[in-house]
Scaffold this active site. Sequence first.
Site, short mmCIF file in Angstrom:
data_model
loop_
_atom_site.label_atom_id
_atom_site.label_comp_id
_atom_site.label_asym_id
_atom_site.label_seq_id
_atom_site.Cartn_x
_atom_site.Cartn_y
_atom_site.Cartn_z
N GLU A 525 0.81 -1.22 0.00
CA GLU A 525 0.00 0.00 0.00
C GLU A 525 0.85 1.28 0.00
OE1 GLU A 525 -0.61 -2.69 1.74
OE2 GLU A 525 -2.59 -3.31 1.03
N ASP A 550 -9.57 -0.47 5.64
CA ASP A 550 -8.83 -1.00 6.79
C ASP A 550 -7.32 -1.03 6.54
OD1 ASP A 550 -11.24 -2.66 8.41
OD2 ASP A 550 -11.53 -2.35 6.28
N ILE A 552 -5.60 0.99 4.66
CA ILE A 552 -5.01 2.29 4.35
C ILE A 552 -3.98 2.66 5.42
CG2 ILE A 552 -6.41 4.05 5.51
CD1 ILE A 552 -6.76 5.29 2.70
N HIS A 592 -12.59 -5.82 7.87
CA HIS A 592 -13.33 -5.47 6.65
C HIS A 592 -14.55 -4.62 6.96
CE1 HIS A 592 -10.90 -8.93 5.37
NE2 HIS A 592 -10.92 -8.36 4.19
#
Length: 803
Positions: A525, A550, A552, A592
Amino acid sequence: MKQNPNSKTEITFEDFKAEVLKDYKLAVTSRECSLLGRREVLTGKAKFGIFGDGKEVPQIAWAKAFENGDFRSGYYRDQTFMMAIGELTIEQFFAGLYANTDLKEEPMSAGRQMGGHFATHSLDENGNWKNLTEQKNSSADISPTAGQMPRLLGLAQASKIYRNVNGIDTTKFSKNGNEIAWGTIGNASTSEGLFFETINAAGVLQVPMVISIWDDEYGISVHARHQTTKENISEILKGFQREEDTNGYEIFRVNGWNYPELIDTYQRAAQVSRKEHVPVMIHVQELTQPQGHSTSGSHERYKNEERLAWEAEYDCNAQMRQWMIANNIATDEELSTLEKDVKKAVRDGKKAAWSAFINPIKSEKQNIIALLEKVAASSANGVFITKLKNNLNSIDEPLRKDLLSTARKALRYIVSEDSSEKIELQNWINTYIETIQPKYSSHLYSESEHKAQHQNEVLPIYSDNAEDVDGRVVLRDNFEAIFKTYPEALIFGEDAGHIGDVNQGLEGLQEKFGELRVSDTGIREATILGQGIGMAMRGLRPIAEIQYLDYILYALQIMSDDLATVQYRTKGRQKAPLIVRTRGHRLEGIWHSGSQMGGILNLIRGIHVLVPRNMTKAAGFYNTLLESDEPALIVECLNGYRLKEKMPSNIGKFKTPIGIVETIKSGDDITLVSYGSTLRLVEQAAKELLEVGINAEIIDVQSLLPFDLNHDILKSVAKTNRIMVIDEDVKGGASAYILDQILNEQNAFQHLDSQPKTLAAKPHRPAYGSDGDYFSKPSVEDIFEAVYDIMHEASPMDFPKLR
Ligand SMILES: Cc1ncc(C[n+]2csc(CCOP(=O)(O)OP(=O)(O)O)c2C)c(N)n1
Ligand SMILES: [Mg+2]
């Protein structure tokens, strides 16, 4: 001795000599700046200093390979490089140290960053792109070690896109993708995950990135044996070396004190990277820190005598000097004269920088002193005011805070007096704050005409026979329109390419627009974010997809430290209008269903945070942002992709405005404020509340940053006199932010008849399953009862206690 590899044609020995002398002069100039810079800190003229001493010679070699259009993403040791490419003068070096707030004097950040944090200007004073192919570029530095790495990847990838994607107007950004992105990093900072993540990603992507590792064996006081396996970063990265039939890197190793070899190495690195788009790693070893790490301490505390003696001998400037004498380029005497001249030039430059910094403040001081004398003469408390004035007057080289704090204190002595001098003092203070505050606070967001706020709403249009489709289809067709309209737009993320994202919002688009524009990435990410930042800084319009809200958190550091500060830390001279796409809010389980909006909101001021309640709204935000020059995070509703929405006929054209709320149900009894997935529950609760005679007004915030620019919530509260904020984040998170905006920014308290309330989730992360959701996040019943309670308190007869 080798022929100067920088020469395209044969040059005479005299030319060569002149070039070497020029290089040496620069190395000595930079060193003198470091030495004098340290003194300025120790004598109190500057607050902190971190310098490039001990790294001069390799940076001069690097600068020779650096061409117009190229980009740097480096760290605080690179002053010599910046001088070598003509982007840092002696005066500017000291202006940075003193924190001169005038961008003309201190072009790196107008004093916002500590010295040693470098940048060039990609934008003119109106926020428009300059022609980046005609200048040497440095993306603005940040302090977190290795934080420059993710961005570096994107800067390099931009060349690949420009070379291989048709239809983009490259005039200001690229010449056939020939630009290299050059990175620098300290040896110790290669211990960071961001370094390894970037190295791997660039190897996969095969982009023109050349990373130099300045290896001085230390990271502040911590030796390489605590930092790096085998104490040798290029040794352990050997497996990245490309082979005949594999991708990978070219890896070079060179000693940082060896001038001719450094020049040769950088030329070879540039050649392979520029032409073939191969990433290159240059491990520059045997560097030193003549003055230790920074002005915070001395390196005698952690280096033994042997090491210190070695550092003195292998100091790159000293080695270059010896080499010049040995090769008859100059005599010891000639070099001594040169060194003396440089010392004087640096001293003069320092003096000029100090005058430029202090003179404006001195003249401001004269103004306030004169005014305070008048105020003292007219006041019953003249003695006290005179004392304050004298204290200020005794400061020869004052700071602005000395001036302002004196003036503010003086005002307190005359608060009950009535005089024209008092009005004058009040005006002086107000005007001073008004003119000085922007020096420290402007450009958190764009101040150009392309600002996202300037984009007006364009409503979706529906034909009579508009089809009901899954929300994801609206998004998908809108993305298709975007990629057709903007050849410079591209999207990338985990599963974003081949399958068209986990929720099919990009279904079929890779086939239509190619693997470079709609692409899969590795699971990484932070560097997905970095790709976006770097490409956006070079004129592309990237959309970086983070698969779930979640996750990020992995990218949040880069969003916070880098993306959110681009405009601010360059005072509007760089931008990275990156759109970060993600999906979140309630679905299933601990990882999630996240809605950690409070944390995000507070960490990424400088990035717009948009929370559309459906896919049409989301699509409209993408359309708005692509017309603007600002970065944003868009959180799509994870449980909304399969919900039916009407297909607009003006796909790709309608725009959701930012900072504008929408009233989705009107009512008179209470204002309910929420956003995203929770709104569906609020709407249901409102229906049930109507059955018991409570008519709630519902407002969709849509845009958390910026927030309700027209103060429409205030207008609603003025009507209903009650407010509740409903949020699926934890208490104290986004709901607290929203309530703060309504109470402190909009001053809604004066209209309130009941206590303002927030309803949020349990403090733990949401448990799995439908019951997990029901008992973790606000439910319809929770919302109903919380609203009912407020009404019960206001009117117990009409609304008897429920339980
Ligand atoms: C993420 C982060 N952690 C810690 C620091 C504090 N810090 C600043 S420089 C530094 C050492 C860096 O050493 P190295 O990468 O070898 O660079 P050098 O200073 O030796 O050139 C540290 C720990 C920081 N700036 N950022
Ligand atoms: Mg180091």
